[in-house]
Design an enzyme around this catalytic site. Structure first.
Site, mmCIF file in Angstrom:
data_model
loop_
_atom_site.group_PDB
_atom_site.id
_atom_site.type_symbol
_atom_site.label_atom_id
_atom_site.label_comp_id
_atom_site.label_asym_id
_atom_site.label_seq_id
_atom_site.Cartn_x
_atom_site.Cartn_y
_atom_site.Cartn_z
ATOM 1 N N THR A 157 5.072 42.183 -30.213
ATOM 2 C CA THR A 157 5.764 40.776 -30.233
ATOM 3 C C THR A 157 7.458 41.079 -30.644
ATOM 4 O O THR A 157 7.654 41.537 -31.551
ATOM 5 C CB THR A 157 5.017 39.716 -31.107
ATOM 6 O OG1 THR A 157 3.809 39.422 -30.964
ATOM 7 C CG2 THR A 157 5.686 38.436 -31.088
ATOM 8 N N GLY A 195 -2.408 38.607 -34.307
ATOM 9 C CA GLY A 195 -2.205 37.176 -34.718
ATOM 10 C C GLY A 195 -3.138 36.410 -35.243
ATOM 11 O O GLY A 195 -2.872 35.445 -36.156
#
Length: 337
Positions: free
Chosen positions: A198, A252
């Site tokens: 990310t 996540g």
């Protein structure tokens, strides 16, 4: 001592404290930090705004846009698809006033970070998802664009389809790898497994105001509809202009479970340095399930109002990039395992 006497003494003590002058160190600003070594180019884009006295919120959006413009496997329409072959994008942005906006599961829109900013500025909401997010984007001047995977991403997806299962490789950042040109090139490891991460960045402008942004195509070959921490305020990103800001990268689901970036900022509020705040958040993940933690990678990156910065990760391999008036480099984060 009765309650009235106690309150009187307490108020006198607080009054005395309020007159105590505590010297503060000079803040090295402006400053921008971002996840991974690909953050060097992202920081350069943000610096075009920060270096000329611009606002931190404009800088982090510009940084995120710069990587969304590239054909790469981790961010934007060139990112790895889900297991149905569909590229879905997540992004969020947060400014110094706690204004925030996010989109999740967005398809065929090149700049999810800019859609997230429109959500922040034009609606009373924080998060729009899926078809609703796309409809909002189209109504606000964005246009549909097809997702165009790189050859390497296409090959990786086709290879994955042969077995049809998803199993992240532990500590993939450290395995021997090869890249395919350019600062945002896709990275593959010995077994052809893609490195999916990310882009998160945090900036402080010349006035001392903080903002942050995150953009990603999410976990490679995920179940269609899966959303990770990246667009979730308090998980993938959190900004408190009185204290500091933090972002994250990695698995996540584990970040969401502890409201990770909010936790990091709260540790900084308690007086911990950015690095130690990140470490304590990592420990929160690891201590909950030490056996599971050995199979995970999560990294946190933070900056406080003094302009101090730091990171910490579960596994070795997490790095971050920093840009100021005096330095422009990549820093390896410490790790717990």
């Amino acid at each position: 001592m009765n309650r009235k006497q106690f309150l009187k003494l307490s108020s006198l003590g607080l009054s005395a404290l309020s007159f105590k002058q505590v010297p503060t160190a000079a803040v090295n600003k402006p400053i921008v930090i971002s996840t991974w070594d690909s953050g060097m180019a992202v920081n350069a884009a943000a610096w075009k705004i920060l270096g000329t006295g611009g606002k931190s919120v404009d800088a982090v959006e510009a940084g995120a846009i710069s990587i969304e413009n590239e054909i790469n496997c981790c961010v934007g329409l060139g990112g790895y698809p889900d297991r149905d072959g569909i590229v879905t994008l997540d992004a969020c942005i947060m400014d110094e006033h706690a204004n925030c906006g996010a989109v999740a599961g967005l398809e065929q829109i090149k700049h999810p970070i800019s859609v997230a900013r429109k959500v922040m500025e034009l609606t009373p909401h924080v998060l729009l998802v899926g078809n609703g997010a796309q409809q909002f984007a189209l109504e606000n001047g964005f246009t549909k664009e097809p997702a165009v995977l790189s050859k390497e991403a296409t090959d990786a997806y086709n290879n994955w389809l042969k077995e049809g299962k998803y199993k992240p490789v532990i500590n993939i950042e450290n395995q021997p790898k090869k890249t395919f040109g350019g600062p945002f090139a896709p990275t593959f490891f010995n077994d052809g497994t893609p490195n999916h991460d990310t882009m998160g960045l945090v900036a402080m402008d010349a006035t001392g105001n903080l903002s942050g942004a995150v953009t990603t195509s999410g976990m490679a070959f995920k179940i269609h509809g899966r959303v990770g921490d990246s667009p979730v305020i308090g998980a993938g990103l959190f900004v408190d202009n009185e204290v500091g800001a933090a972002t994250s990268s990695g698995t996540g689901e584990e970040v969401i479970r502890i409201c990770g970036t909010h936790l990091v900022v709260e540790f900084m509020r308690q007086g911990y340095s950015p690095e130690m705040a990140c470490k304590k958040a990592v420990e929160r993940i690891v201590n909950r399930d030490k056996a599971k933690a050995k199979t995970l990678q999560v990294g946190f990156l933070a900056m406080n109002k003094k302009g101090e910065h730091g990171a910490y990760a579960i596994q070795k391999g997490f790095v971050y990039s920093i840009k100021t008036n005096t330095e422009n480099r990549i820093i390896a984060a410490k790790h717990l395992i």
